[in-house]
Design a protein around this motif. Structure first.
Motif, mmCIF file in Angstrom:
data_model
loop_
_atom_site.group_PDB
_atom_site.id
_atom_site.type_symbol
_atom_site.label_atom_id
_atom_site.label_comp_id
_atom_site.label_asym_id
_atom_site.label_seq_id
_atom_site.Cartn_x
_atom_site.Cartn_y
_atom_site.Cartn_z
ATOM 1 N N GLY A 1 0.792 -1.214 0.000
ATOM 2 C CA GLY A 1 0.000 0.000 0.000
ATOM 3 C C GLY A 1 0.827 1.268 0.000
ATOM 4 O O GLY A 1 2.053 1.246 0.022
ATOM 5 N N CYS A 2 0.124 2.393 -0.019
ATOM 6 C CA CYS A 2 0.794 3.698 -0.066
ATOM 7 C C CYS A 2 0.407 4.570 1.118
ATOM 8 O O CYS A 2 0.625 5.774 1.104
ATOM 9 N N GLY A 3 -0.186 3.967 2.167
ATOM 10 C CA GLY A 3 -0.573 4.737 3.339
ATOM 11 C C GLY A 3 -1.094 3.825 4.427
ATOM 12 O O GLY A 3 -0.909 2.611 4.389
ATOM 13 N N ASN A 4 -1.783 4.405 5.399
ATOM 14 C CA ASN A 4 -2.361 3.669 6.512
ATOM 15 C C ASN A 4 -3.825 4.069 6.656
ATOM 16 O O ASN A 4 -4.164 4.963 7.428
ATOM 17 N N ILE B 1 -9.775 6.420 2.503
ATOM 18 C CA ILE B 1 -8.838 5.568 1.789
ATOM 19 C C ILE B 1 -7.533 6.308 1.475
ATOM 20 O O ILE B 1 -7.459 7.533 1.565
ATOM 21 N N THR B 2 -6.520 5.534 1.128
ATOM 22 C CA THR B 2 -5.289 6.093 0.596
ATOM 23 C C THR B 2 -5.123 5.567 -0.824
ATOM 24 O O THR B 2 -5.525 4.445 -1.137
ATOM 25 N N ASP B 3 -4.543 6.387 -1.686
ATOM 26 C CA ASP B 3 -4.399 5.989 -3.081
ATOM 27 C C ASP B 3 -3.333 6.855 -3.734
ATOM 28 O O ASP B 3 -2.957 7.911 -3.195
ATOM 29 N N VAL B 4 -2.854 6.422 -4.882
ATOM 30 C CA VAL B 4 -1.970 7.249 -5.682
ATOM 31 C C VAL B 4 -2.830 8.168 -6.545
ATOM 32 O O VAL B 4 -3.743 7.709 -7.238
#
Length: 291
Positions: free
Chosen positions: A81-84, A197-200
Motif C-alpha cells: 500500500g501507499c498509506g495507513n 482511503i489512501t491511493d496514488v
C-alpha cells in the motif's frame, strides 16, 4: 465482447497475477511478478520496482511500529500500500469496516482491533492466493471478528447499507472502472457512513498520457486519477464532504493521497448503485502492460 471490455479484462488479469505472485512469494519464498522479476517488488513506477521495504512511499514502513508489532510477519511482507487507511478512517468501537482490495489482510486485522469484538472487519479481494494468506494471517493473529470475501471491488458482494466505513490502500487506482467502485462503495455504506482511503493520485495538470508515460497500470501509476477526477467521481456517486489531500510524493506529479467522503444521512439506503448511468471511460495506455 468489445475491444474496450477485452482490454479491461486483460488489465484485471495482470493485476490479479501480479498480486497472486506476491502472495506466493511470501508463502513459499518463490514466485515472480508474472514477468520474470521478483514478486516482492512493491508498487513502484512499473510492474516490478525495488523491494517494498526500500521503496519510498510504499509498503509496511508506512505503518507505525506499534501497528507493525501487532501483525503477523507475512501480513507485513505482502503490504503493497501507499498509506495507513485505518488511521485515516478514524475507526470506532462497534463499527463495521470494509477493506477494498484487502491483500494479505494487514488493514483488516488493524481495523478488527480498532472496532473491537462488537465490530466487524470485512476484506474483499479477487485473488485466491491473497485470500488464503489473509485467512492464515487472521488465524495467527487470533482475529475472530473478520471475514474475507472473494470478489471484485466494482461489484461488492454485500447488501446495501451494510458497513459504516469503507477503506482501501493503494487499490482503487488499479481498477479499470472507478465510477463503479465509487457507486458500489456508496451503495454498501449506511446513511451517514464514510469512506477513508489512501491511493496514488496525479496532479491535475498531468494528462492520462502523461501518467501512462510514468509507469504501468499494475504499478499504480497509469491508472491513477487526478485530484479533480477523484473529487468529481465521488461527487457523481452521491458522496458529500469530499476531500483529496496529498501526503507525500511517489513520482513526478504523483502523490500518495488521503481521500475522504461521506454518504449523506438522508441517502436512500436501499438504492442499488451498481450500474451508474454514465461512467468515465479510462484511457488504455499503450504501455500499461506488466512488462
Amino acid at each position: 465482447m468489445s475491444q474496450h471490455q477485452t482490454g479491461q479484462d486483460a488489465l484485471r488479469e495482470q493485476v490479479r497475477a501480479r498480486y497472486a505472485a506476491a502472495a506466493t512469494k511470501v508463502t513459499t519464498g518463490s514466485g515472480d511478478c508474472g514477468c520474470g522479476q521478483p514478486a516482492d517488488c512493491g508498487c513502484g513506477d512499473g510492474c516490478c520496482g525495488a523491494a517494498t521495504a526500500e521503496e519510498p512511499g510504499f509498503g509496511a514502513e508506512l505503518y507505525t511500529a506499534l501497528d507493525r508489532d501487532q501483525l503477523p510477519e507475512t501480513a507485513l511482507l505482502v503490504s503493497l500500500g501507499c498509506g495507513n487507511p485505518t488511521a485515516v478512517a478514524e475507526l470506532h468501537r462497534g463499527e463495521t469496516v470494509l477493506d477494498l482490495g484487502s491483500g494479505g489482510g494487514i488493514d483488516v486485522l488493524l481495523s478488527a482491533k480498532r472496532v473491537g469484538p462488537t465490530g466487524k472487519a470485512y476484506g474483499l479481494d479477487m485473488t485466491e492466493d491473497m485470500l488464503q494468506l489473509a485467512r492464515r494471517n487472521a488465524a495467527e493473529a487470533g482475529a475472530r471478528n473478520v471475514d474475507f470475501l472473494k470478489g471484485q471491488i466494482e461489484a461488492i458482494p454485500l447488501p446495501a447499507a451494510t458497513v459504516d466505513v469503507v477503506i482501501s490502500n493503494c487499490v482503487v487506482n488499479l481498477s479499470t472502472d472507478k465510477p463503479a467502485v465509487f457507486a458500489e462503495s456508496f451503495r454498501v455504506l449506511k446513511p451517514g457512513g464514510r469512506m477513508g482511503i489512501t491511493d496514488v493520485v496525479a496532479e491535475d495538470q498531468l494528462s492520462p498520457a502523461d501518467r501512462a508515460e510514468r509507469g504501468a497500470w499494475v504499478g499504480c501509476i497509469a491508472g491513477a486519477l487526478s485530484r479533480g477526477e477523484y473529487e468529481a467521481g465521488l461527487a457523481a456517486a452521491g458522496f458529500e464532504q469530499v476531500s483529496v489531500a496529498f501526503t507525500h510524493q511517489v513520482g513526478d506529479g504523483l502523490h500518495s493521497a488521503i481521500i475522504k467522503a461521506t454518504k449523506p444521512t438522508d441517502a436512500n439506503s436501499a438504492a442499488t448503485a451498481t450500474a451508474p448511468a454514465s461512467r468515465t471511460t479510462l484511457p488504455m495506455a499503450s504501455n500499461s502492460t506488466c512488462c
